[in-house]
Design a protein around this motif. Structure first.
Motif, PDB file in Angstrom:
ATOM      1  N   THR A  73     -70.233 -52.622 -16.292  1.00 61.75           N
ATOM      2  CA  THR A  73     -69.235 -53.235 -15.427  1.00 61.75           C
ATOM      3  C   THR A  73     -69.872 -54.353 -14.613  1.00 61.75           C
ATOM      4  OG1 THR A  73     -69.627 -51.812 -13.501  1.00 61.75           O
ATOM      5  CG2 THR A  73     -68.095 -50.985 -15.188  1.00 61.75           C
ATOM      6  N   LEU A  74     -69.018 -55.230 -14.091  1.00 61.55           N
ATOM      7  CA  LEU A  74     -69.510 -56.335 -13.279  1.00 61.55           C
ATOM      8  C   LEU A  74     -70.056 -55.820 -11.951  1.00 61.55           C
ATOM      9  CD1 LEU A  74     -69.771 -59.360 -13.504  1.00 61.55           C
ATOM     10  CD2 LEU A  74     -67.541 -59.603 -12.409  1.00 61.55           C
ATOM     11  N   GLU A  75     -69.459 -54.779 -11.407  1.00 62.62           N
ATOM     12  CA  GLU A  75     -69.955 -54.188 -10.166  1.00 62.62           C
ATOM     13  C   GLU A  75     -71.377 -53.656 -10.357  1.00 62.62           C
ATOM     14  OE1 GLU A  75     -68.800 -50.755  -6.847  1.00 62.62           O
ATOM     15  OE2 GLU A  75     -67.634 -50.948  -8.694  1.00 62.62           O
ATOM     16  N   GLU A  76     -71.626 -53.008 -11.499  1.00 61.92           N
ATOM     17  CA  GLU A  76     -72.977 -52.525 -11.784  1.00 61.92           C
ATOM     18  C   GLU A  76     -73.959 -53.687 -11.894  1.00 61.92           C
ATOM     19  OE1 GLU A  76     -72.082 -48.386 -14.313  1.00 61.92           O
ATOM     20  OE2 GLU A  76     -72.549 -50.254 -15.356  1.00 61.92           O
ATOM     21  N   ALA A  77     -73.526 -54.785 -12.517  1.00 58.91           N
ATOM     22  CA  ALA A  77     -74.402 -55.951 -12.662  1.00 58.91           C
ATOM     23  C   ALA A  77     -74.777 -56.521 -11.300  1.00 58.91           C
ATOM     24  CB  ALA A  77     -73.717 -57.012 -13.519  1.00 58.91           C
ATOM     25  N   ARG A  78     -73.820 -56.568 -10.407  1.00 55.33           N
ATOM     26  CA  ARG A  78     -74.094 -57.089  -9.063  1.00 55.33           C
ATOM     27  C   ARG A  78     -75.024 -56.157  -8.294  1.00 55.33           C
ATOM     28  NH1 ARG A  78     -67.722 -58.554  -8.469  1.00 55.33           N
ATOM     29  NH2 ARG A  78     -67.817 -60.669  -9.335  1.00 55.33           N
ATOM     30  N   ASN A  79     -74.820 -54.858  -8.441  1.00 55.02           N
ATOM     31  CA  ASN A  79     -75.704 -53.900  -7.779  1.00 55.02           C
ATOM     32  C   ASN A  79     -77.116 -53.965  -8.354  1.00 55.02           C
ATOM     33  OD1 ASN A  79     -73.797 -52.891  -5.994  1.00 55.02           O
ATOM     34  ND2 ASN A  79     -73.089 -51.302  -7.408  1.00 55.02           N
ATOM     35  N   LEU A  80     -77.221 -54.200  -9.655  1.00 52.95           N
ATOM     36  CA  LEU A  80     -78.535 -54.341 -10.276  1.00 52.95           C
ATOM     37  C   LEU A  80     -79.262 -55.552  -9.704  1.00 52.95           C
ATOM     38  CD1 LEU A  80     -79.397 -53.847 -13.986  1.00 52.95           C
ATOM     39  CD2 LEU A  80     -80.160 -55.912 -12.843  1.00 52.95           C
ATOM     40  N   ASN A  81     -78.531 -56.656  -9.540  1.00 54.75           N
ATOM     41  CA  ASN A  81     -79.117 -57.850  -8.931  1.00 54.75           C
ATOM     42  C   ASN A  81     -79.641 -57.562  -7.534  1.00 54.75           C
ATOM     43  OD1 ASN A  81     -79.385 -60.337 -10.307  1.00 54.75           O
ATOM     44  ND2 ASN A  81     -77.173 -60.530 -10.469  1.00 54.75           N
TER      45      ASN A  81
END
Length: 331
Positions: free
Chosen positions: A95-103
């Motif tokens: 998900t995009l939320e996971e990608a942002r949290n990974l960043n």
């Protein structure tokens, strides 16, 4: 520098093979949740199979994540919280939320994260890079024969996301509009799809992806002022057709085209750039090592991975919307 691999499926096995050939990396081992598969690969390849993800992460300086997409963020977060560098296969997360949290986690840990968009390292694409100059139209086809192994995600996240990342790396402009359509033929998610991406600078990209084709194709055609560039990602070939004004230095044997009165004639030049022989997966893993060692920006950053995922998810939403419209039209 010590590295470990999380996931030893089809692609994970290839990563293990390539890491064994890179002297800069010390492959400490791998973890796979299937004990029988782990034992077989450990025996065949002479690599240690760790008993848990945490045990592997603790033994490494960097982690190579080649697990199913659904587990990408969970695995990456575990490594980042221990301040380990992370290489993570595409799509970067589910998900995009996971990608942002990974960043966010990567920034807090002050470590490197590189995403496995391997076509950036394809020698045919690298040979074409010097020729790109304000690309205005792109047509990309990525066709594959059916393989049940990849049907856990749509053809957008399985195949088209490669071309999405390539296009976003070439076109330096914001996206204005996306339209898309697709059909689920043999699986529960779209197996064939087409997307049109329009950019603020006027560039338009048409992308087609299919995993039910009779033959394989991975080709992009890029058009810009006075040039046409063809990149064959599958056969590793690059062709460039350029035009320039005819002048006193133009050979009489040159191929020219008359554009009519009041316009200068053009000379047509055919270029076939030399394409180096290289393994793209090996190159991206070696690049990952050097970005850590030299403290440089990864070729494909976590933000790049998030942008490609964002566009892919927008395409899926457009396909869903169009499908709903078609269903309504029936009644």
């Amino acid at each position: 520098m010590r590295i470990g691999v999380l996931g030893a499926g089809h692609l994970g096995r290839i990563h293990i093979q390539q890491l064994l050939t890179i002297r800069e990396w010390e492959l400490v081992g791998f973890f796979d949740q299937n004990p029988e598969n782990a034992e077989r690969i450990s025996r065949e390849m002479g690599v240690k199979a760790f008993a848990s993800i945490d045990e592997l992460i603790s033994a490494c300086d960097a982690v190579d994540i080649v697990t199913p997409t659904l587990t990408h963020f969970q695995c990456a977060a575990a490594a980042l919280k221990k301040q380990k560098h992370v290489f993570i296969e595409k799509p970067v997360t589910n998900t995009l939320e996971e990608a942002r949290n990974l960043n966010r986690l990567a920034q807090e840990a002050s470590v490197k994260v590189q995403v496995g968009h391997v076509e950036r390292f394809n020698p045919a694409f690298k040979a074409a890079l010097p020729y790109f100059n304000e690309v205005r139209f792109i047509e990309a086809h990525r066709l594959s024969q059916f393989n049940a192994r990849g049907t856990d995600v749509s053809v957008i996240l399985d195949l088209m996301i490669h071309d999405i990342d390539i296009i976003l790396s070439v076109v330096k402009s914001n996206i204005r509009r996306i339209s898309a359509s697709g059909v689920a033929v043999v699986s529960d998610t779209p197996d064939i799809a087409n997307a049109r991406i329009e950019f603020d600078n006027g560039c338009v990209a048409n992308l087609t992806a299919s995993r039910i084709s009779l033959k394989k194709m991975r080709k992009s055609r890029l058009f810009q002022r006075d040039a046409y560039i063809s990149v064959d990602f599958l056969d590793k070939k690059t062709e460039v057709v350029r035009m320039k004004n005819v002048d006193d230095n133009t050979s009489p044997f040159s191929i020219t085209i008359d554009l009519g009165p009041d316009k200068p004639a053009k000379e047509i030049i055919f270029d076939q750039p030399e394409v180096a022989e290289m393994n793209a997966i090996r190159e991206e893993l070696l690049s990952f090592y050097h970005c850590i060692k030299d403290n440089t920006r990864p070729v494909v950053t976590a933000d790049d991975g998030a942008r490609a995922l964002d566009v892919a998810l927008q395409i899926l939403e457009k396909m869903k919307f169009n499908s709903n419209l078609i269903s309504q039209d029936k009644y």
